[in-house]
Design a protein around this motif. Structure first.
Motif, mmCIF file in Angstrom:
data_model
loop_
_atom_site.group_PDB
_atom_site.id
_atom_site.type_symbol
_atom_site.label_atom_id
_atom_site.label_comp_id
_atom_site.label_asym_id
_atom_site.label_seq_id
_atom_site.Cartn_x
_atom_site.Cartn_y
_atom_site.Cartn_z
ATOM 1 N N PRO A 170 71.531 11.663 17.646
ATOM 2 C CA PRO A 170 72.010 11.991 19.000
ATOM 3 C C PRO A 170 71.080 11.405 20.056
ATOM 4 N N SER A 171 71.649 11.054 21.211
ATOM 5 C CA SER A 171 70.863 10.468 22.295
ATOM 6 C C SER A 171 71.557 10.727 23.624
ATOM 7 N N ILE A 172 70.736 10.979 24.663
ATOM 8 C CA ILE A 172 71.233 11.132 26.030
ATOM 9 C C ILE A 172 70.503 10.178 26.970
ATOM 10 N N LEU A 173 69.816 9.194 26.414
ATOM 11 C CA LEU A 173 69.031 8.268 27.232
ATOM 12 C C LEU A 173 69.907 7.328 28.044
ATOM 13 N N GLU A 174 71.148 7.103 27.635
ATOM 14 C CA GLU A 174 72.033 6.194 28.354
ATOM 15 C C GLU A 174 72.812 6.882 29.465
ATOM 16 N N GLY A 175 72.524 8.157 29.691
ATOM 17 C CA GLY A 175 73.249 8.883 30.727
ATOM 18 C C GLY A 175 74.368 9.732 30.207
ATOM 19 N N GLY A 176 74.567 9.770 28.907
ATOM 20 C CA GLY A 176 75.603 10.574 28.276
ATOM 21 C C GLY A 176 75.278 10.766 26.809
ATOM 22 N N LEU A 177 76.059 11.592 26.147
ATOM 23 C CA LEU A 177 75.811 11.892 24.747
ATOM 24 C C LEU A 177 76.427 10.822 23.859
ATOM 25 N N THR A 178 75.617 10.271 22.965
ATOM 26 C CA THR A 178 76.078 9.324 21.945
ATOM 27 C C THR A 178 75.558 9.795 20.595
ATOM 28 N N GLY A 179 76.191 9.290 19.546
ATOM 29 C CA GLY A 179 75.816 9.672 18.194
ATOM 30 C C GLY A 179 76.988 10.307 17.480
ATOM 31 N N ILE A 180 76.677 11.110 16.474
ATOM 32 C CA ILE A 180 77.694 11.774 15.654
ATOM 33 C C ILE A 180 77.372 13.261 15.596
ATOM 34 N N VAL A 181 78.368 14.094 15.857
ATOM 35 C CA VAL A 181 78.235 15.550 15.768
ATOM 36 C C VAL A 181 79.294 16.053 14.799
ATOM 37 N N ILE A 182 78.850 16.843 13.810
ATOM 38 C CA ILE A 182 79.742 17.352 12.768
ATOM 39 C C ILE A 182 79.608 18.865 12.720
ATOM 40 N N GLY A 183 80.719 19.549 12.811
ATOM 41 C CA GLY A 183 80.750 20.995 12.686
ATOM 42 C C GLY A 183 81.644 21.409 11.528
ATOM 43 N N SER A 184 81.199 22.374 10.731
ATOM 44 C CA SER A 184 81.972 22.788 9.556
ATOM 45 C C SER A 184 81.927 24.303 9.425
ATOM 46 N N TYR A 185 82.962 24.841 8.782
ATOM 47 C CA TYR A 185 83.072 26.283 8.560
ATOM 48 C C TYR A 185 83.839 26.505 7.269
ATOM 49 N N LEU A 186 83.300 27.348 6.387
ATOM 50 C CA LEU A 186 83.930 27.666 5.101
ATOM 51 C C LEU A 186 83.950 29.177 4.950
ATOM 52 N N GLN A 187 85.146 29.742 4.739
ATOM 53 C CA GLN A 187 85.348 31.189 4.717
ATOM 54 C C GLN A 187 86.014 31.616 3.410
#
Length: 360
Positions: A170-187
């Protein structure tokens, strides 16, 4: 008579919890928690390990190598655990010629770093904030790559569910969020069945459009077999089946299918779908001092890996793979020498002697 009156101190944010709506939500959550406890639900694991028994334990993905390898390990202490390892490799394209690895860990902290002869550095770290919440980090610095890779994973393990949020570079140095964000949930829905989902958000740069994807998974656990399935939005389907045949023998089947719709055609949107996939069958034999794994897949590859503990400090590993269609093969031989304090060596020797059959 003087009467002292105590004024109850209140927090400036107390209005967020001291209201009718918050009380109703709290009562509903407590009621659902009590009903879930009565069902006898267990933690189902994580989405990343939905098919761990097959893909990471039976099959050879994490065990296959080629060339010659020698690992020299030295354990300095157990509580806390501190270990150094020198690794030497020859004739392998995946392993560096030399690698130094250090490991430190206790009940709440785990640190591991590896430095290779190609000047690459990889570090792992796990910090357990509570029995249910842990933060995992991984950093890889390679001089051949333009930028370093950083991965941060926050994982919460509940009584009957698991949730995690992972960020990759993740990076915010360019003025916005870049990279990969993964969210998971197992019930867990029943003591045997669990379902979950995983969402991915990625953005390579600010001048590119963000991309999102959603995948769904399910896991069913019986007394001696486990079945799991996962569907990705890109059009791929994965299914696995694990079975314990005896106390020492495990078998697994893993199938990966990809569906790519064709361009145009009389069949419309769903016409001319190209299907590609691979099915792999593997087996694992666990003996007193050795572990044997073998697999064969529909692409014409068959491989074996044999791990044999010759003596308490010496382990030999032999790996072989043959590709029938490409007419290629791989061979690997590894020797691992482990040095430990005298008290640990005595415990290991007593364990090996107790595993031997009695004399006739």
């Amino acid at each position: 008579m003087a009467v002292a009156l105590e004024e109850k101190s209140t927090s400036p944010l107390s209005f967020l919890s001291d209201n009718v709506l918050a009380a109703a939500i709290n009562d509903t959550y407590s009621s659902l928690s009590e009903k879930r406890k009565l069902l006898g639900l267990e933690n189902p694991g994580t989405v990343d390990n939905i098919a761990r028994e097959v893909q990471k334990d039976v099959l050879l993905s994490n065990f296959m190598f080629s060339g010659l390898r020698c690992d020299l390990q030295k354990i300095f202490s157990v509580a806390p655990l501190f270990r150094l390892q020198h690794g030497f490799a020859m004739g392998s394209q995946a392993l560096p010629p030399w690698q130094l690895m250090a490991l430190y860990g206790n009940s709440n902290l785990f640190l591991q770093a590896a430095y290779s002869s190609d000047k690459s550095l990889t570090a792992w770290g796990n910090l357990r904030w509570s029995p249910k919440f842990v933060t995992k980090t991984q950093t890889a610095i390679d001089p051949r790559q333009a930028q370093a890779m950083v991965q941060i994973d926050n994982e919460y393990t509940g009584d009957d569910f698991s949730a995690s949020v992972k960020a990759i570079s993740p990076s915010i140095l360019e003025g916005g969020l870049t990279g990969i964000v993964i969210g998971s949930y197992l019930q867990s829905l029943t003591p045997r069945l669990a379902i979950g989902l995983e969402g991915v958000w990625q953005r390579a740069a600010l001048n590119s459009k963000p991309e999102t994807a959603m995948s769904y998974c399910a896991r069913y656990r019986s007394t001696d077999w486990i079945a799991s399935a996962q569907y990705l939005a890109q059009g791929s389907l994965g299914a696995s089946y694990w079975k314990r045949l005896t106390d020492k023998v495990e078998a697994g089947v893993d199938c990966q299918l990809q569906f790519a719709p064709g361009m145009g055609g009389a069949g419309g949107m769903f016409g001319n779908i190209r299907r590609e996939g691979t099915t792999t069958v593997g087996v694992k034999y666990s003996f007193a001092t050795s572990v044997y794994r073998a697999q064969i897949d529909s692409a014409g590859k068959c491989g074996v890996v044999l791990e044999k503990r010759v003596a308490p400090p010496v382990t030999l590993t032999f790996a072989a793979e043959i590709d029938q269609w490409k007419n290629t093969h791989k061979l690997g031989l590894a020797v691992s020498l482990e040095g430990a304090p005298e008290e640990l060596q005595e415990i290991a020797e007593r364990a090996d002697q107790s595993a031997l059959p009695p004399p006739i």
